[in-house]
Write a protein that holds these residues in place. Sequence first.
Motif, PDB file in Angstrom:
ATOM      1  N   ALA A 151     -30.953   5.090   4.300  1.00 33.91           N
ATOM      2  CA  ALA A 151     -30.773   3.573   5.376  1.00 33.91           C
ATOM      3  C   ALA A 151     -29.705   3.911   5.638  1.00 33.91           C
ATOM      4  O   ALA A 151     -28.808   4.321   5.262  1.00 33.91           O
ATOM      5  N   ASP A 152     -29.411   3.793   7.617  1.00 38.12           N
ATOM      6  CA  ASP A 152     -28.241   4.394   8.065  1.00 38.12           C
ATOM      7  C   ASP A 152     -27.141   2.832   7.677  1.00 38.12           C
ATOM      8  O   ASP A 152     -27.374   1.677   7.405  1.00 38.12           O
ATOM      9  N   ALA A 153     -25.803   3.733   6.930  1.00 42.14           N
ATOM     10  CA  ALA A 153     -25.254   2.274   6.857  1.00 42.14           C
ATOM     11  C   ALA A 153     -24.473   1.864   7.637  1.00 42.14           C
ATOM     12  O   ALA A 153     -24.392   0.292   7.495  1.00 42.14           O
ATOM     13  N   SER A 154     -24.147   2.147   8.634  1.00 41.52           N
ATOM     14  CA  SER A 154     -23.808   1.630   9.873  1.00 41.52           C
ATOM     15  C   SER A 154     -24.519  -0.052  10.268  1.00 41.52           C
ATOM     16  O   SER A 154     -23.669  -0.348  10.772  1.00 41.52           O
ATOM     17  N   VAL A 155     -25.920   0.153   9.931  1.00 41.48           N
ATOM     18  CA  VAL A 155     -26.572  -0.266  10.938  1.00 41.48           C
ATOM     19  C   VAL A 155     -27.088  -1.872  10.164  1.00 41.48           C
ATOM     20  O   VAL A 155     -26.817  -2.575  10.316  1.00 41.48           O
ATOM     21  N   VAL A 156     -27.153  -1.096   8.641  1.00 45.17           N
ATOM     22  CA  VAL A 156     -27.080  -1.993   7.135  1.00 45.17           C
ATOM     23  C   VAL A 156     -26.019  -2.705   7.121  1.00 45.17           C
ATOM     24  O   VAL A 156     -26.156  -4.102   7.280  1.00 45.17           O
ATOM     25  N   ASP A 157     -24.992  -2.238   7.773  1.00 46.00           N
ATOM     26  CA  ASP A 157     -23.275  -3.034   7.887  1.00 46.00           C
ATOM     27  C   ASP A 157     -24.095  -4.647   9.381  1.00 46.00           C
ATOM     28  O   ASP A 157     -24.143  -5.278   8.565  1.00 46.00           O
ATOM     29  N   GLN A 158     -24.620  -4.000   9.806  1.00 44.82           N
ATOM     30  CA  GLN A 158     -24.692  -5.077  11.087  1.00 44.82           C
ATOM     31  C   GLN A 158     -26.185  -5.975  10.324  1.00 44.82           C
ATOM     32  O   GLN A 158     -25.429  -6.892  11.109  1.00 44.82           O
ATOM     33  N   ILE A 159     -26.781  -5.461  10.207  1.00 41.25           N
ATOM     34  CA  ILE A 159     -27.862  -6.298   9.562  1.00 41.25           C
ATOM     35  C   ILE A 159     -27.308  -7.771   8.942  1.00 41.25           C
ATOM     36  O   ILE A 159     -27.525  -8.688   8.824  1.00 41.25           O
ATOM     37  N   LEU A 160     -26.581  -6.855   7.693  1.00 41.32           N
ATOM     38  CA  LEU A 160     -26.309  -7.891   7.066  1.00 41.32           C
ATOM     39  C   LEU A 160     -25.000  -8.721   7.436  1.00 41.32           C
ATOM     40  O   LEU A 160     -25.038  -9.954   6.488  1.00 41.32           O
ATOM     41  N   SER A 161     -24.508  -8.537   8.339  1.00 45.42           N
ATOM     42  CA  SER A 161     -23.296  -8.973   8.879  1.00 45.42           C
ATOM     43  C   SER A 161     -23.930 -10.398   9.714  1.00 45.42           C
ATOM     44  O   SER A 161     -22.961 -11.729   9.516  1.00 45.42           O
ATOM     45  N   ASN A 162     -25.363 -10.390   9.864  1.00 41.75           N
ATOM     46  CA  ASN A 162     -25.806 -11.321  10.281  1.00 41.75           C
ATOM     47  C   ASN A 162     -26.016 -12.774   9.713  1.00 41.75           C
ATOM     48  O   ASN A 162     -26.688 -13.882   9.344  1.00 41.75           O
ATOM     49  N   HIS A 163     -26.228 -11.964   7.977  1.00 44.08           N
ATOM     50  CA  HIS A 163     -26.043 -13.296   7.152  1.00 44.08           C
ATOM     51  C   HIS A 163     -25.134 -12.945   6.270  1.00 44.08           C
ATOM     52  O   HIS A 163     -24.652 -13.776   4.897  1.00 44.08           O
ATOM     53  N   LEU A 164     -23.811 -12.714   6.541  1.00 44.25           N
ATOM     54  CA  LEU A 164     -22.480 -13.046   5.767  1.00 44.25           C
ATOM     55  C   LEU A 164     -22.514 -12.131   5.039  1.00 44.25           C
ATOM     56  O   LEU A 164     -21.651 -12.529   3.829  1.00 44.25           O
ATOM     57  N   VAL A 165     -23.239 -10.693   5.450  1.00 43.42           N
ATOM     58  CA  VAL A 165     -22.691 -10.430   3.830  1.00 43.42           C
ATOM     59  C   VAL A 165     -22.068  -8.942   4.412  1.00 43.42           C
ATOM     60  O   VAL A 165     -22.286  -8.304   5.173  1.00 43.42           O
ATOM     61  N   THR A 166     -20.679  -8.713   3.614  1.00 38.84           N
ATOM     62  CA  THR A 166     -20.412  -7.823   4.061  1.00 38.84           C
ATOM     63  C   THR A 166     -20.139  -6.678   2.846  1.00 38.84           C
ATOM     64  O   THR A 166     -19.447  -7.185   2.189  1.00 38.84           O
ATOM     65  N   ARG A 167     -19.812  -5.611   3.524  1.00 41.53           N
ATOM     66  CA  ARG A 167     -19.994  -3.956   2.098  1.00 41.53           C
ATOM     67  C   ARG A 167     -18.027  -4.010   2.050  1.00 41.53           C
ATOM     68  O   ARG A 167     -17.103  -4.527   2.173  1.00 41.53           O
TER      69      ARG A 167
END
Lengths: 551, 148
Positions: free
Chosen positions: A80-96
């Motif tokens: 999975a593309d790391a930057s895109v995963v970051d963007q998706i999960l940021s919607n749920h307030l989960v940050t790397r």
Amino acid sequence: MTTQNIDLATLDEAAVQAQSEILAQLLREARPTLDVSPGTVIRQLVVNSSALFTELNENNLARLRSANSLLTATETPDTADASVVDQILSNHLVTRRAAKSSAGRVVIVLSQAITTPMSSSQKFTSLDGTVSFTVTDSFIGVTSVESVSSTGDRLITSRPGGLFGFVVDVVADVPGAAGDVRRGTRFVPAPRLAAFVDAYAESDFTQGVGQESTPELLARMELGIAAKAVSDRVSTVSLLQQNFPALQDVSLIGFGDSEMFRDRTNLFGESTGGKVDVYVRTRGTPLVTHAVKSAVLVSKSLKLWRLNFTRDEFPGMYRVESVLPKDSLAVGSFEVVSDTRSLDTSAIPGEFIPRIVSAAGGNYTRYQTAAVTFRDTLTDTTELFEGLSRQDYDIAVSTMPDLAELQTFVASRDRRAPGTDYAVRAAIPCFVSCGLVVYYRREYGVPDVEVIRDRVTDTVNAIKFSEPRLSVSLIVNTVHSVIGQNGYVDLPVDLRGALLLPGGSTVAVADTDALVIPEYPELGVSRRTVAFFLSREQVSIDLRPVTQWQT
Amino acid sequence: MTRDISIVQGLRPAGDTRVSFGFSADVGGQVVTGPQKAAQRFILLFMTEVGSVFGQPTFGTEFMSALHTGQIRTDVDVELYFMSAAADVLAFYRGLPDGSVPPDEMITAINLVEFALSPGYLLLRVSLTTAAGASREVLLPVTDTVGV
């Protein structure tokens, strides 16, 4: 954005050919008088070239659709593309979780007490060259107290053997766990310092972490989506991990759990609910902190001294690992003859104090106090006075860090569920030791014993709450992940554990198949509250060459 | 009757038919059809190295590959590799869907009329015959590492 691929060489030829056929057919239908069959200029130069970029665009669209899909990312986390995963999960307030470098203090030993300047680029590299640290600021070792005028001025003090030393703060050059050196790890300075004799880590360095990988981040996704509140277990864990990124594992014991004894302290001994014990593991292995502490003489004749720990000193500490004379370079420890734990639940301004009624019930919480008595065989007590005479000692204490902070956090008025009290406890420790005999085939070279040791400790320390056993097979598999088929682990494996029960007693467990956590629910001891801890020093590896490999 | 873009310049029914490639400024925007289109397609096929076109692994012949790798050194080599390439072109035409190529564009015979081989230079005069009976001769100047 890394989702986009612009490398034409990665395209599938058959797919490009198929696109060419499609475009040719479309063109044929739109312009019947054009010859788009293979071999024509239109086909070769126009249609085929267009097919290349059509297929490229299709590929990139598919990658984008896949990357934007939480389901796909979860199924194939490694791609999975790391930057895109970051963007998706940021919607749920989960940050790397960002990488963090280990930090600590280095003792510099000099042969002379001379002013020793050190620029901010001063480095210290471990003797094996695997890890390096840089000072956090420019420092000057100064020879008199009067010369200390800023935080960068460090007083050079005398040390045994006619030597001198001072302490500087360092941080690892590379983030990650590789910088987690233990106390006593020696370093080489660069550039070299005048009158330099030695440099070593004053205490265990704080835990560095590598940047959270996409699979690890996705594993936390459920926690991220959960409501961050102390309600159900998932939500509570989510809340804690969001605010304490170093938190490795959490286990909540509540109403109906056999390990919950705090809600049965009533006339009828019945559970009444309303209480939660939060067992935490904030580190792979306990943090061993070195400090100087004053002890009071309690027995002249027996040469017994006592260290008294308040609840604010090393909150929830596991044990005193060593006691030595101050500034001693000796190894080992004076004998600890008793370790008595008590409780201090007096008010803390602004904090809610959970209901804990027994000393054992307060073990490994921030409300724990301790009195540790040891025998100092070196000090002449003839002229001293019991109860009055005091002396400083170098001590090493093992703890789970952040315990007090976690307690303050969950018990805060705004966060605590109104009908509940929370007591944060360090995981009940089972200190493990492991002895391995590993055979290897000479023709494939000698296995790296340090790699084996690191992998084994990482594997054991990654065991979560609720795992009932530490199996020998897990350790054997881990060793084979290093040596492959070029050797084997001789059985049986010597596996032992020391379970430190609340209340002070120790239960020894040993087995050749697995360490199984015994259950003492009245003390809150079970697989849901106990953690296995294995330090590198407790892994013994005997490498032996195979004399004859049987085929 | 279908059309293709004209990219082979100097293609005429008879006479000196030495060809060159390009979108000529003088005759830009022209299209070809019929035997002229067939000849253009033959030239494209014959002079494309097989495997060099991404997505069309079988398009082309081995003649130019053999030329570039120095395998064509003698008259016999020229004839042998030409015959092989001509067979590949004819096989390509036979592989096209029935009815997709009109008779005046369907090449049925390819003959090497004559050629001139010297170090660094090869000139081929090729005769193309279509199913409709029409013929075209083309002069292909192939300049490469011949005989090196």
